[in-house]
Design a protein around this motif. Structure first.
Motif, PDB file in Angstrom:
ATOM      1  N   ARG A  53       5.596  -2.113   0.109  1.00 59.99           N
ATOM      2  CA  ARG A  53       5.005  -1.346  -0.947  1.00 59.99           C
ATOM      3  C   ARG A  53       5.265  -1.149  -2.280  1.00 59.99           C
ATOM      4  NH1 ARG A  53       3.338   4.098   1.451  1.00 59.99           N
ATOM      5  NH2 ARG A  53       2.433   2.816   3.243  1.00 59.99           N
ATOM      6  N   HIS A  70       1.716  -8.012   1.664  1.00 55.52           N
ATOM      7  CA  HIS A  70       1.818  -8.741   2.983  1.00 55.52           C
ATOM      8  C   HIS A  70       2.801  -9.622   3.054  1.00 55.52           C
ATOM      9  CE1 HIS A  70      -0.856  -5.588   4.761  1.00 55.52           C
ATOM     10  NE2 HIS A  70      -1.668  -5.550   3.563  1.00 55.52           N
ATOM     11  N   THR A 116       5.424  -6.006   5.734  1.00 52.51           N
ATOM     12  CA  THR A 116       4.479  -5.689   4.382  1.00 52.51           C
ATOM     13  C   THR A 116       6.162  -4.108   3.647  1.00 52.51           C
ATOM     14  OG1 THR A 116       3.238  -4.999   5.862  1.00 52.51           O
ATOM     15  CG2 THR A 116       3.079  -3.735   3.651  1.00 52.51           C
ATOM     16  N   HIS A 121      -0.037  -3.239  -1.929  1.00 53.78           N
ATOM     17  CA  HIS A 121       1.097  -3.686  -0.609  1.00 53.78           C
ATOM     18  C   HIS A 121       0.693  -4.978  -1.082  1.00 53.78           C
ATOM     19  CE1 HIS A 121      -0.352   0.202   1.331  1.00 53.78           C
ATOM     20  NE2 HIS A 121      -0.603   0.348   0.491  1.00 53.78           N
TER      21      HIS A 121
END
Lengths: 309, 368
Positions: B337, B325, B335, B323
């Protein structure tokens, strides 16, 4: 040296047993003096010769008391016949007690169900209301009942005023009066244990029953009844046993002629001056109760109902 | 005769038509369901998903017949059943608490419904044996219900509800009492059961993962209303409302202004400067200021400039994925992924400025 701790442990164990007996002694003494002892006294009285003015002649044994429970000897020709009067009183007592139990069940079941399905805080109020009759003495309540059902009483006056009947209905001093009285007196004893069982009943099971195509009657018979059976058994026992030995209600509401077992026993110890017969009748009553209980409890537990869930 | 309603070319098993349900009166009145309409197809695994108190269980109880609607109709195979008592509806329920009859054995529990329907004894016995076999519970037939485990109780509840072969099976959070591993097993088991029996399942849950993995279609509910109905993929990829996007999975939000609408897609000028094309759900025409939703795994972090740009705040390694951020230039959080592979190393670290590619098929315009 090595023995000392062992010895001390044994002494401590003994002391513990002693203190246990000491602690339970008051209860045991009361049970023996107040319950078991009198039973033996009754048993002894039932097999002795009756005294002329009541009581018994100590040391003189006779089976006359027990004989008289079931048989009677004709005073002229000594022929032996069944004691019809006694047997019919036994029968009337058992019948009235059974009808009382069934009636309280029929009236008490919906009542208990109603209370158990109220919101929690109102349930307590209803239970409280059920217990109110206990505040008044049984004798007073029974005399009040007499006022209600006698020929010039509330029921007859009201029915006549409404034009339902012309002549007062004779209720007082009939078996009906005894039945009404006993149902009234013993109803709370049926409602309370039934309610206790129903309060624990998981009503989601009732929903599950409806969901599985059981109508109202089927849900009652197949789900509610088996689950509240412990309360049903307890309530029936609490009603049946005291009604079988009821004394005040048949005496006040049934008058002199409609005797029940309680009154018959009282008669033998009182005016009848036949203590052995009275004692034998008492024990017979107890045996009936115990046999009925054993039969009932075994029957109820065999069908496998358990109260939890 | 009116044309039978169809959902995705399948016949409708259950239809709720403008259902409202109000509990209590006056000040204390609680509107549990507010004008809810939904059609559930035959042989469908349909899930009502929502937080507690959203009305999903109430809707289920209305279909079962334990409650009656304040207004509206419930149709079962085209027939209004809203006023029928539960014992006259060909619908069975698996209760959250299982509600197994404690005074009956496992087999007696399973046969209860069949007995109440007055089936012949031989048929009942055969059916009970069949159900117990389906649940792999033959050995437990004569056990009492307090002598079996939670997972077994679950199977008995299922067998009991399926035995009368209902048109529709209602399941009220049936897996919530099981531990994680057992729950996973039962999810597959339920799916298998549904496929084998061909019965319509209506499943209530507050667990989004459960809803996504098991269902043919999901209805997301909140505050007595159905917000969106669609396949798990629809619900996840194209949430129509902020509540749906929030309730299911992780989500990024982007603010922007609609520049134009063309062929089901909206051109949106983002507040951060970029310009992307976003999809929107049927029946709405996006205009003015809108919020876009982008799932973290649908975006890609790259070096240099892209649709969005921002600074890396944190990088969290999760084994299967990472992840990233970031803080966008307008101050909002975003965010990304990214799936991990053994050799790939992220070419940036905390504090670096990066670009984020959203692409043309990752963003969805939310209904207000």
């Amino acid at each position: 040296m090595a023995r000392e701790p062992e010895l001390a442990a044994r002494q401590a164990h003994r002391a513990e047993i002693r203190s246990r007996w000491l602690l339970s002694a008051p209860a045991l003494i009361i049970i023996f003096v107040a319950a078991v002892g009198p039973l033996f006294v009754m048993l002894a009285y039932s097999v002795m010769v009756r005294g002329d003015y009541g009581d018994v002649r100590f040391g003189e044994f006779s089976s006359e008391g027990w004989f008289n429970v079931f048989f009677q000897r004709d005073i002229f020709d000594d022929t032996i016949t069944y004691a019809d009067a006694h047997l019919s009183i036994f029968w009337r007592s058992i019948r009235l007690s059974l009808i009382t139990t069934v009636s309280t069940l029929i009236l008490g079941f919906p009542t208990a169900y109603f209370i158990a399905t109220r919101p929690r805080h109102t349930r307590e109020v209803w239970v409280f209301l059920i217990t109110i009759p206990f505040w008044t003495n049984l004798l007073i309540r029974t005399f009040a009942m007499q006022e209600v059902i006698r020929n010039e009483g509330v029921v007859n006056t009201l029915l006549q005023a409404l034009g339902v009947i012309d002549q007062p209905i004779q209720i007082l001093y009939t078996d009906w009066a005894i039945l009404f009285g006993m149902v009234y007196v013993y109803l709370p004893l049926m409602v309370l244990p039934l309610y206790a069982s129903m309060e624990r009943l998981d009503f989601r099971l009732v929903e599950a029953g409806y969901d599985l195509y059981a109508g109202r009657f089927a849900v009652l018979r197949r789900i509610i009844l088996p689950l509240v059976k412990p309360g049903l058994v307890a309530g029936s026992i609490l009603v049946f046993i005291p009604s079988l030995g009821a004394y005040v209600t048949p005496r006040v509401l049934g008058g002199g002629k409609n005797m029940m077992l309680g009154n018959l026993i009282e008669l033998q110890f009182g005016a009848g001056r036949n203590w052995p017969l009275g004692a034998a009748l008492s024990i017979t009553l107890m045996v009936i109760v115990m046999v009925a209980l054993l039969f009932y409890v075994r029957n109820a537990s065999r069908s496998g109902a358990t109260g939890h869930g | 005769m009116p044309e039978p309603l169809r959902v995705n070319e399948r016949r409708v098993a259950v239809e709720a038509r403008n259902i409202s349900k109000v509990f209590g009166t006056g000040e204390h009145a609680l509107r549990a369901l507010d004008d809810v309409s939904v059609g559930i197809a035959e042989n469908e695994f349909f899930t009502l998903l929502g937080p507690s108190g959203c009305g999903k269980t109430t809707l289920l109880r209305l279909i079962a017949g334990f409650e009656f609607p304040t207004s509206g109709a419930i149709l079962l195979g085209g027939e209004d059943i809203a006023t029928l008592p539960p014992y006259k509806r060909p619908v069975n329920t698996v209760f959250q608490s299982y509600a197994l009859f404690p005074h009956l054995t496992v087999a007696q529990n399973v046969s209860f419904g069949l007995e109440m329907l007055g089936k012949p004894r031989g048929e009942i016995e055969a059916r009970v044996a069949e159900m117990l076999k389906l649940m792999r519970m033959e050995q437990l037939a004569n056990r009492r219900t307090d002598q079996i485990s939670g997972g077994q109780a679950q199977r008995v509840a299922l067998a009991r509800a399926l035995a009368p072969a209902p048109k529709v099976l209602l399941l009220d959070e049936p897996l919530s009492a099981l531990d994680y591993k057992l729950r996973k097993e039962m999810q597959l088991e339920l799916k298998r059961m549904q496929a084998e029996t061909g019965i319509t399942f209506i499943f209530v849950t507050h667990d989004q993962e459960e809803a996504l993995t098991m269902s043919d279609r999901v209805a997301v509910m909140s505050a007595g209303k159905i917000l969106q109905v669609g396949s798990p993929r629809d619900i996840y990829d194209r949430p129509a409302e902020r509540f749906v996007a929030d309730f299911i999975g992780e989500t990024n939000y982007l603010a922007g202004t609609v520049q134009g609408v063309d062929g089901g897609r909206a051109e949106v000028l983002l507040k951060t400067g970029g310009r992307i094309s976003a999809s929107y759900s049927e029946g709405m025409t996006p205009s003015g200021e809108v919020t876009l939703v982008v799932r973290p795994e649908h975006a890609r972090a790259v070096e240099g400039a892209a649709d969005l740009s921002g600074a890396v705040e944190d990088i969290v390694y999760f084994g299967t994925d990472t992840h990233i951020h970031t803080r966008l230039d307008d101050g909002s959080a975003f965010t990304v992924r990214q799936q991990n592979s053994r050799n790939a190393v992220l070419p940036f670290a905390r504090g670096d400025r990066i670009g984020i590619v959203v692409g043309d098929d990752a963003a969805q315009v939310l209904r207000d």
